[in-house]
Design a protein around this motif. Structure first.
Motif, PDB file in Angstrom:
ATOM      1  N   GLY A   1       0.807  -1.214   0.000  1.00 26.29           N
ATOM      2  CA  GLY A   1       0.000   0.000   0.000  1.00 26.29           C
ATOM      3  C   GLY A   1       0.838   1.261   0.000  1.00 26.29           C
ATOM      4  N   GLU A   2       1.967   1.225   0.716  1.00 26.35           N
ATOM      5  CA  GLU A   2       2.869   2.380   0.737  1.00 26.35           C
ATOM      6  C   GLU A   2       3.437   2.653  -0.655  1.00 26.35           C
ATOM      7  OE1 GLU A   2       7.243   3.645   2.575  1.00 26.35           O
ATOM      8  OE2 GLU A   2       6.383   1.681   3.007  1.00 26.35           O
ATOM      9  N   LEU A   3       3.846   1.601  -1.349  1.00 28.06           N
ATOM     10  CA  LEU A   3       4.405   1.776  -2.685  1.00 28.06           C
ATOM     11  C   LEU A   3       3.357   2.291  -3.662  1.00 28.06           C
ATOM     12  CD1 LEU A   3       6.615  -1.429  -2.836  1.00 28.06           C
ATOM     13  CD2 LEU A   3       7.415   0.928  -2.694  1.00 28.06           C
ATOM     14  N   VAL A   4       2.132   1.793  -3.540  1.00 30.63           N
ATOM     15  CA  VAL A   4       1.054   2.293  -4.393  1.00 30.63           C
ATOM     16  C   VAL A   4       0.775   3.757  -4.066  1.00 30.63           C
ATOM     17  CG1 VAL A   4      -1.413   2.097  -4.915  1.00 30.63           C
ATOM     18  CG2 VAL A   4       0.002   0.027  -4.752  1.00 30.63           C
ATOM     19  N   GLY A   5       0.701   4.065  -2.780  1.00 30.58           N
ATOM     20  CA  GLY A   5       0.372   5.422  -2.364  1.00 30.58           C
ATOM     21  C   GLY A   5       1.409   6.452  -2.748  1.00 30.58           C
ATOM     22  N   THR A   6       2.664   6.048  -2.855  1.00 30.48           N
ATOM     23  CA  THR A   6       3.729   6.976  -3.227  1.00 30.48           C
ATOM     24  C   THR A   6       4.017   6.968  -4.724  1.00 30.48           C
ATOM     25  OG1 THR A   6       5.368   5.272  -2.666  1.00 30.48           O
ATOM     26  CG2 THR A   6       4.850   6.899  -0.970  1.00 30.48           C
ATOM     27  N   GLY A   7       3.199   6.254  -5.497  1.00 31.30           N
ATOM     28  CA  GLY A   7       3.370   6.248  -6.940  1.00 31.30           C
ATOM     29  C   GLY A   7       4.553   5.460  -7.439  1.00 31.30           C
ATOM     30  N   ARG A   8       4.974   4.451  -6.670  1.00 32.49           N
ATOM     31  CA  ARG A   8       6.151   3.672  -7.051  1.00 32.49           C
ATOM     32  C   ARG A   8       5.813   2.240  -7.437  1.00 32.49           C
ATOM     33  NH1 ARG A   8       9.469   5.150  -1.831  1.00 32.49           N
ATOM     34  NH2 ARG A   8      10.523   3.168  -2.295  1.00 32.49           N
ATOM     35  N   SER A   9       4.526   1.955  -7.645  1.00 32.34           N
ATOM     36  CA  SER A   9       4.075   0.636  -8.071  1.00 32.34           C
ATOM     37  C   SER A   9       3.504   0.750  -9.475  1.00 32.34           C
ATOM     38  CB  SER A   9       3.003   0.114  -7.108  1.00 32.34           C
ATOM     39  OG  SER A   9       2.528  -1.146  -7.520  1.00 32.34           O
ATOM     40  N   PHE A  10       3.953  -0.138 -10.364  1.00 29.49           N
ATOM     41  CA  PHE A  10       3.575  -0.068 -11.775  1.00 29.49           C
ATOM     42  C   PHE A  10       3.048  -1.426 -12.229  1.00 29.49           C
ATOM     43  CE2 PHE A  10       6.846   2.953 -10.839  1.00 29.49           C
ATOM     44  CZ  PHE A  10       6.446   4.119 -11.487  1.00 29.49           C
ATOM     45  N   ALA A  11       2.085  -1.386 -13.142  1.00 26.44           N
ATOM     46  CA  ALA A  11       1.513  -2.649 -13.623  1.00 26.44           C
ATOM     47  C   ALA A  11       0.832  -2.445 -14.967  1.00 26.44           C
ATOM     48  CB  ALA A  11       0.510  -3.205 -12.621  1.00 26.44           C
ATOM     49  N   ARG A  12       0.688  -3.556 -15.664  1.00 21.18           N
ATOM     50  CA  ARG A  12      -0.214  -3.630 -16.812  1.00 21.18           C
ATOM     51  C   ARG A  12      -1.409  -4.458 -16.359  1.00 21.18           C
ATOM     52  NH1 ARG A  12       0.905  -5.654 -23.074  1.00 21.18           N
ATOM     53  NH2 ARG A  12      -1.299  -5.833 -23.657  1.00 21.18           N
ATOM     54  N   ILE A  13      -2.563  -3.842 -16.347  1.00 15.65           N
ATOM     55  CA  ILE A  13      -3.785  -4.490 -15.860  1.00 15.65           C
ATOM     56  C   ILE A  13      -4.774  -4.571 -17.016  1.00 15.65           C
ATOM     57  CG2 ILE A  13      -5.653  -4.391 -14.171  1.00 15.65           C
ATOM     58  CD1 ILE A  13      -3.816  -2.713 -12.386  1.00 15.65           C
ATOM     59  N   SER A  14      -5.276  -5.776 -17.260  1.00 18.12           N
ATOM     60  CA  SER A  14      -6.190  -5.978 -18.382  1.00 18.12           C
ATOM     61  C   SER A  14      -7.550  -5.342 -18.089  1.00 18.12           C
ATOM     62  CB  SER A  14      -6.379  -7.472 -18.651  1.00 18.12           C
ATOM     63  OG  SER A  14      -7.158  -8.067 -17.619  1.00 18.12           O
ATOM     64  N   GLU A  15      -8.374  -5.271 -19.119  1.00 21.27           N
ATOM     65  CA  GLU A  15      -9.725  -4.720 -18.950  1.00 21.27           C
ATOM     66  C   GLU A  15     -10.552  -5.579 -18.009  1.00 21.27           C
ATOM     67  OE1 GLU A  15     -11.494  -4.264 -22.758  1.00 21.27           O
ATOM     68  OE2 GLU A  15     -10.127  -2.668 -23.405  1.00 21.27           O
ATOM     69  N   GLN A  16     -10.171  -6.837 -17.866  1.00 22.04           N
ATOM     70  CA  GLN A  16     -10.880  -7.746 -16.957  1.00 22.04           C
ATOM     71  C   GLN A  16     -10.343  -7.671 -15.523  1.00 22.04           C
ATOM     72  OE1 GLN A  16      -9.570  -8.820 -20.036  1.00 22.04           O
ATOM     73  NE2 GLN A  16     -11.579  -8.361 -20.946  1.00 22.04           N
ATOM     74  N   GLY A  17      -9.375  -6.804 -15.296  1.00 22.29           N
ATOM     75  CA  GLY A  17      -8.837  -6.634 -13.955  1.00 22.29           C
ATOM     76  C   GLY A  17      -7.737  -7.601 -13.587  1.00 22.29           C
ATOM     77  N   GLU A  18      -7.103  -8.236 -14.573  1.00 23.65           N
ATOM     78  CA  GLU A  18      -6.007  -9.165 -14.307  1.00 23.65           C
ATOM     79  C   GLU A  18      -4.676  -8.444 -14.425  1.00 23.65           C
ATOM     80  OE1 GLU A  18      -4.043 -13.353 -15.975  1.00 23.65           O
ATOM     81  OE2 GLU A  18      -5.597 -12.317 -17.140  1.00 23.65           O
ATOM     82  N   VAL A  19      -3.821  -8.612 -13.426  1.00 23.07           N
ATOM     83  CA  VAL A  19      -2.470  -8.049 -13.473  1.00 23.07           C
ATOM     84  C   VAL A  19      -1.613  -8.955 -14.351  1.00 23.07           C
ATOM     85  CG1 VAL A  19      -0.422  -7.445 -12.129  1.00 23.07           C
ATOM     86  CG2 VAL A  19      -2.704  -6.983 -11.206  1.00 23.07           C
ATOM     87  N   LEU A  20      -1.155  -8.416 -15.468  1.00 23.01           N
ATOM     88  CA  LEU A  20      -0.335  -9.193 -16.404  1.00 23.01           C
ATOM     89  C   LEU A  20       1.156  -9.019 -16.123  1.00 23.01           C
ATOM     90  CD1 LEU A  20      -2.229  -8.435 -19.743  1.00 23.01           C
ATOM     91  CD2 LEU A  20      -2.731 -10.156 -17.999  1.00 23.01           C
ATOM     92  N   PHE A  21       1.540  -7.824 -15.700  1.00 22.90           N
ATOM     93  CA  PHE A  21       2.934  -7.501 -15.373  1.00 22.90           C
ATOM     94  C   PHE A  21       2.919  -6.513 -14.224  1.00 22.90           C
ATOM     95  CE2 PHE A  21       6.090  -4.117 -15.579  1.00 22.90           C
ATOM     96  CZ  PHE A  21       7.283  -4.807 -15.536  1.00 22.90           C
ATOM     97  N   LYS A  22       3.912  -6.617 -13.353  1.00 28.62           N
ATOM     98  CA  LYS A  22       4.041  -5.628 -12.287  1.00 28.62           C
ATOM     99  C   LYS A  22       5.497  -5.486 -11.873  1.00 28.62           C
ATOM    100  CE  LYS A  22       4.234  -7.840  -7.897  1.00 28.62           C
ATOM    101  NZ  LYS A  22       5.431  -7.105  -7.517  1.00 28.62           N
ATOM    102  N   ALA A  23       5.804  -4.333 -11.331  1.00 32.45           N
ATOM    103  CA  ALA A  23       7.125  -4.064 -10.763  1.00 32.45           C
ATOM    104  C   ALA A  23       7.008  -2.840  -9.874  1.00 32.45           C
ATOM    105  CB  ALA A  23       8.167  -3.836 -11.858  1.00 32.45           C
ATOM    106  N   GLU A  24       7.910  -2.729  -8.910  1.00 29.43           N
ATOM    107  CA  GLU A  24       7.921  -1.571  -8.031  1.00 29.43           C
ATOM    108  C   GLU A  24       9.300  -0.927  -8.012  1.00 29.43           C
ATOM    109  OE1 GLU A  24       4.951  -4.306  -7.290  1.00 29.43           O
ATOM    110  OE2 GLU A  24       6.859  -4.695  -6.243  1.00 29.43           O
ATOM    111  N   ILE A  25       9.335   0.368  -7.822  1.00 31.58           N
ATOM    112  CA  ILE A  25      10.576   1.053  -7.490  1.00 31.58           C
ATOM    113  C   ILE A  25      10.643   1.001  -5.969  1.00 31.58           C
ATOM    114  CG2 ILE A  25      11.926   3.166  -7.642  1.00 31.58           C
ATOM    115  CD1 ILE A  25      10.352   3.888 -10.153  1.00 31.58           C
TER     116      ILE A  25
END
Length: 291
Positions: free
Chosen positions: A192-216
């Motif tokens: 949650g901290e990484l998401v809140g600080t804008g350091r979480s990245f992902a490709r999320i499909s239209e169906q809500g599936e995370v296809l790729f993710k990475a964090e700084i």
């Protein structure tokens, strides 16, 4: 006193717990190698040396002239920093006397191997030892791989979508679930901290599936570190990791730091090849001892 015990006592005498007054000297040591030390530097830069806020103690080793030369972070991880052989012996003796409180030892391969060799008899056996994990860095955006335009920052309202992917990544990488123990409260707070600080990245499909993710996962002066790279199993082999990493690298260089790093298990040949194609080059090696 036996010669070995005398040597250990002398080494221990050159170390002490670092305090607020040592912050400037501590940062000077950390900034000697911002890429290698990004993980610890990001914490110290953010909260200083108070053990409660830092999540662990910072030990210092001083040379004969009283200069701070080496560090060891002792929290959930035990991390030697700029540690010469004398400092490693001192840190090992302090750690041995304190008893194991960490879930892993991780750091530059040479000092970490020396530290484990001194601690294994009293701390062993380890659950797993990863002796060579290439440390890779990039200073330019990818030229051979086009960034995935669908990779973006994860929104706060997408945390529930992201968490299963994070748990899967952690379990694959570490070998145990982050939900063990406290039910995942600390791990979810970190995600949650990484998401809140804008350091979480992902490709999320239209169906809500995370296809790729990475964090700084670490951001320090002069360098940042990408962590938690993961591709959904059903979509592996489609080079999503390459285009996804190219996208995250581009953002990190533009918005975060001039040097972007990561480290990877040496046996993960597909990942190493993908990072090379994106533009990362090996600049060192880490070692991890997992308990």
């Amino acid at each position: 006193m036996l010669p070995g015990a005398l040597q250990a006592a002398r080494a221990l005498a050159a170390t002490r717990l670092l305090e607020a007054a040592d912050l400037a000297d501590t940062l000077e040591v950390l900034h000697r190698d911002p890429v290698t030390n990004a993980f610890v530097a990001t914490r110290v830069e953010a909260v200083g040396l108070d053990p409660w806020r830092l999540g662990g103690e910072m030990w210092g080793w001083f040379d004969q002239d009283g200069r701070l030369e080496s560090l060891c972070y002792a929290g959930a991880n035990l991390v030697p920093i700029n540690a010469n052989p004398q400092a490693v012996r001192a840190f090992a003796e302090r750690a041995r006397r304190q008893g194991r409180r960490c879930s892993s030892i991780v750091g530059p391969a040479g000092p970490t191997a020396q530290l484990w060799a001194l601690l294994e008899r009293s701390w062993g056996p380890a659950r797993e030892v990863r002796g060579h994990q290439p440390l890779m860095a990039a200073t330019e955006p990818a030229t051979e791989v086009a960034p995935d335009p669908l990779v973006r920052r994860v929104r706060r309202d997408e945390l529930d979508l992201l968490m299963p992917a994070c748990v899967a990544m952690f379990t694959e990488e570490v070998g145990i679930s982050p939900l063990a123990g406290d039910g995942g409260l600390l791990y979810q707070a970190r995600v949650g901290e990484l998401v809140g600080t804008g350091r979480s990245f992902a490709r999320i499909s239209e169906q809500g599936e995370v296809l790729f993710k990475a964090e700084i996962g670490a951001v320090a002066e002069g360098a940042c570190q990408i962590q938690g790279v993961w591709v959904a199993p059903a979509h592996r082999g489609k080079r999503l990791s390459e285009s996804g990493m190219a996208a995250v690298l581009e953002i990190a260089l533009r918005e975060v730091a001039p040097v972007v790093s990561l480290y990877v298990n040496d046996y993960n040949l597909p990942a190493r090849a993908a990072y090379h194609r994106v533009g990362f080059r090996e600049v060192g090696a880490f070692m991890s001892v997992l308990f």
